[in-house]
Design an enzyme around this catalytic site. Structure first.
Site, PDB file in Angstrom:
ATOM      1  N   SER A  58       0.853  -1.091   0.008  1.00  0.00           N
ATOM      2  CA  SER A  58       0.045   0.147  -0.012  1.00  0.00           C
ATOM      3  C   SER A  58       0.965   1.223  -0.059  1.00  0.00           C
ATOM      4  O   SER A  58      -0.010   2.415  -0.509  1.00  0.00           O
ATOM      5  CB  SER A  58      -1.027  -0.026   1.389  1.00  0.00           C
ATOM      6  OG  SER A  58      -2.412  -0.115   0.810  1.00  0.00           O
ATOM      7  N   LYS A  61       0.939   3.554  -2.885  1.00  0.00           N
ATOM      8  CA  LYS A  61      -0.356   4.445  -3.304  1.00  0.00           C
ATOM      9  C   LYS A  61       0.132   5.944  -3.091  1.00  0.00           C
ATOM     10  O   LYS A  61      -0.207   6.782  -3.833  1.00  0.00           O
ATOM     11  CB  LYS A  61      -1.402   3.888  -2.190  1.00  0.00           C
ATOM     12  CG  LYS A  61      -2.006   3.197  -2.470  1.00  0.00           C
ATOM     13  CD  LYS A  61      -3.083   2.461  -1.497  1.00  0.00           C
ATOM     14  CE  LYS A  61      -3.748   1.217  -1.955  1.00  0.00           C
ATOM     15  NZ  LYS A  61      -3.794   0.181  -1.091  1.00  0.00           N
ATOM     16  N   TYR A 185      -2.055  -1.636 -10.818  1.00  0.00           N
ATOM     17  CA  TYR A 185      -2.053  -1.481  -9.511  1.00  0.00           C
ATOM     18  C   TYR A 185      -1.332  -2.474  -8.564  1.00  0.00           C
ATOM     19  O   TYR A 185      -0.466  -2.026  -7.888  1.00  0.00           O
ATOM     20  CB  TYR A 185      -3.454  -1.321  -9.052  1.00  0.00           C
ATOM     21  CG  TYR A 185      -3.796  -1.558  -7.356  1.00  0.00           C
ATOM     22  CD1 TYR A 185      -3.415  -0.555  -6.529  1.00  0.00           C
ATOM     23  CD2 TYR A 185      -4.281  -2.742  -6.994  1.00  0.00           C
ATOM     24  CE1 TYR A 185      -3.390  -0.623  -5.192  1.00  0.00           C
ATOM     25  CE2 TYR A 185      -4.261  -2.802  -5.462  1.00  0.00           C
ATOM     26  CZ  TYR A 185      -3.818  -1.708  -4.792  1.00  0.00           C
ATOM     27  OH  TYR A 185      -4.020  -2.035  -3.465  1.00  0.00           O
ATOM     28  N   TYR A 237      -4.649   2.885   7.190  1.00  0.00           N
ATOM     29  CA  TYR A 237      -5.958   2.344   7.227  1.00  0.00           C
ATOM     30  C   TYR A 237      -6.928   2.888   7.897  1.00  0.00           C
ATOM     31  O   TYR A 237      -7.021   4.047   8.241  1.00  0.00           O
ATOM     32  CB  TYR A 237      -5.683   0.927   7.463  1.00  0.00           C
ATOM     33  CG  TYR A 237      -4.552   0.039   6.558  1.00  0.00           C
ATOM     34  CD1 TYR A 237      -4.734   0.026   5.349  1.00  0.00           C
ATOM     35  CD2 TYR A 237      -3.332  -0.333   7.098  1.00  0.00           C
ATOM     36  CE1 TYR A 237      -3.654  -0.471   4.506  1.00  0.00           C
ATOM     37  CE2 TYR A 237      -2.540  -0.829   6.386  1.00  0.00           C
ATOM     38  CZ  TYR A 237      -2.490  -1.085   4.851  1.00  0.00           C
ATOM     39  OH  TYR A 237      -1.529  -1.601   4.458  1.00  0.00           O
ATOM     40  N   VAL A 255       1.007  -3.814   3.784  1.00  0.00           N
ATOM     41  CA  VAL A 255       0.678  -5.175   4.579  1.00  0.00           C
ATOM     42  C   VAL A 255       1.972  -6.009   4.716  1.00  0.00           C
ATOM     43  O   VAL A 255       2.211  -6.965   5.234  1.00  0.00           O
ATOM     44  CB  VAL A 255      -0.232  -5.904   3.823  1.00  0.00           C
ATOM     45  CG1 VAL A 255      -1.632  -5.222   4.338  1.00  0.00           C
ATOM     46  CG2 VAL A 255      -0.256  -6.321   2.495  1.00  0.00           C
TER      47      VAL A 255
HETATM   48  N1  GLU Z   1      -1.620  -5.187  -2.709  1.00  0.00           N
HETATM   49  C1  GLU Z   1      -2.198  -5.289  -1.653  1.00  0.00           C
HETATM   50  C2  GLU Z   1      -3.817  -5.273  -1.918  1.00  0.00           C
HETATM   51  O1  GLU Z   1      -4.336  -4.682  -2.771  1.00  0.00           O
HETATM   52  C3  GLU Z   1      -2.217  -4.060  -0.741  1.00  0.00           C
HETATM   53  C4  GLU Z   1      -2.607  -4.114   0.443  1.00  0.00           C
HETATM   54  C5  GLU Z   1      -1.828  -3.180   1.310  1.00  0.00           C
HETATM   55  O2  GLU Z   1      -0.754  -3.259   1.649  1.00  0.00           O
HETATM   56  O3  GLU Z   1      -2.808  -2.405   2.024  1.00  0.00           O
HETATM   57  O4  GLU Z   1      -4.622  -6.252  -1.408  1.00  0.00           O
END
Ligand code: GLU
Length: 309
Positions: A58, A61, A185, A237, A255
């Site tokens: 994540s 992002k 993504y 989050y 994650v």
């Molecule tokens: N590639 C993961 C997903 O989209 C990223 C999750 C994360 O790090 O929050 O599920």
């Protein structure tokens, strides 16, 4: 003092779990631990497995938002994605159906990040991903690539993310095809970095877009400002509000167990001024944040008074 914070955190018993919903991440050693701090003069502190490469997940992002904003202009990106926290889990679908016209709430959750992935410069998945790896390279000073094993493992199990991408497409918040946006993504999530790379990225943001040892800013101040505000309000989050109150530093977790932090002004041992901080430890809590990473940052912020509040 930082030495004893590191020792306490590193030696504490493990809690949490590895990100087993991405099969390739479930194989990481839970004992890995790394922290890095770098200041605007290039003074650096490193601890533990700082050369170990892990995938951004994540944290990507933040990078993709910046590259899209640089390419299209911030206003055009904000037409497709908002800057409001949700308080929902990162892969939640619910608001895409109940919110007005299904506009994703922010680029730090999957819905917003999948939209942003579709806005990147380039005419193929490869060129869009390259726009982000090239950008990260300008900040860290070395080449970055996608971990294909992690990517394959994610794309094969991307049921929720595919559902999100379909909702976005149905509501006109995706450019190009669902498959292209999803592949872009997930490749971005699978870009590998070290803890030192992440700390340099944190410093770059604290410097409002100036990489370490460079004279030219790569992005506008406004884009840096939006990125840091998004990290503070949406970066952890559905615990972003809690950590804004307790730690008070713009941060983005993933994650895989990494946390990117940007400190506008502070002093940690002989480091001072603008700083980038990164920590990595792969055991995450049920929300998705690194357990030891957050513990380290809490103790660091408390002791060195790094909160902006
Ligand atoms: N590639 C993961 C997903 O989209 C990223 C999750 C994360 O790090 O929050 O599920």
């Amino acid at each position: 003092m930082i030495q004893s914070i590191i020792k306490n955190v590193k030696n504490a018993p493990h809690s949490g779990h590895l990100a087993s919903y991405i099969p390739a991440l479930a194989n990481q050693s839970k004992d890995l631990f790394a922290a890095c701090l770098v200041d605007e003069r290039g003074e650096i502190l490193t601890f533990g497995d700082v050369d170990y490469l892990f995938t951004l997940q994540s944290i990507s992002k933040v990078m993709s938002f910046i590259v899209a904003a640089d390419h299209l202009g911030l206003d055009r990106v904000l037409e497709k994605v908002d800057v409001e926290p949700t308080g929902d889990p990162f892969n939640s679908i619910v608001r895409l159906e109940v919110a007005e016209k299904g506009k994703p709430f922010n680029p730090m959750i999957n819905a917003g990040a999948i939209t942003v992935a579709s806005l990147l410069p380039g005419d193929s998945v490869e060129s869009r991903v390259k726009s982000v790896t090239d950008f990260i390279s300008k900040v860290t000073g070395r080449q970055h690539s996608v971990n294909q094993e992690v990517y394959q493992s994610e794309i094969e199990t991307a049921y929720r993310n595919r559902a999100i991408a379909n909702y976005l497409k149905a509501n006109d918040y995706l450019i190009g095809t669902v498959d292209e946006a999803l592949e872009t993504y997930l490749q971005l999530c699978s870009i590998e970095v070290s803890t030192v790379d992440l700390a340099k990225f944190g410093l770059f943001l604290a410097n409002d877009g100036l990489p370490l040892n460079e004279n030219t800013k790569l992005i506008t101040r406004k884009t840096a400002q939006f990125s840091k505000a998004l990290m503070m309000t949406c970066g952890l989050y559905n615990t972003s509000g809690k950590y804004a109150a307790t730690i008070g530093i713009p941060m983005k977790s993933g994650v895989s167990g990494g946390v990117l932090c940007t400190v506008q002004d502070g002093q940690v041992e002989h480091l001072k001024g603008h700083m980038g901080i990164a920590v990595f430890s792969p055991m995450i809590d049920e929300i998705g944040n690194s357990v030891k990473g957050m513990d380290f940052l809490q103790q660091l912020s408390d002791y060195y008074k790094l909160s902006v509040f």
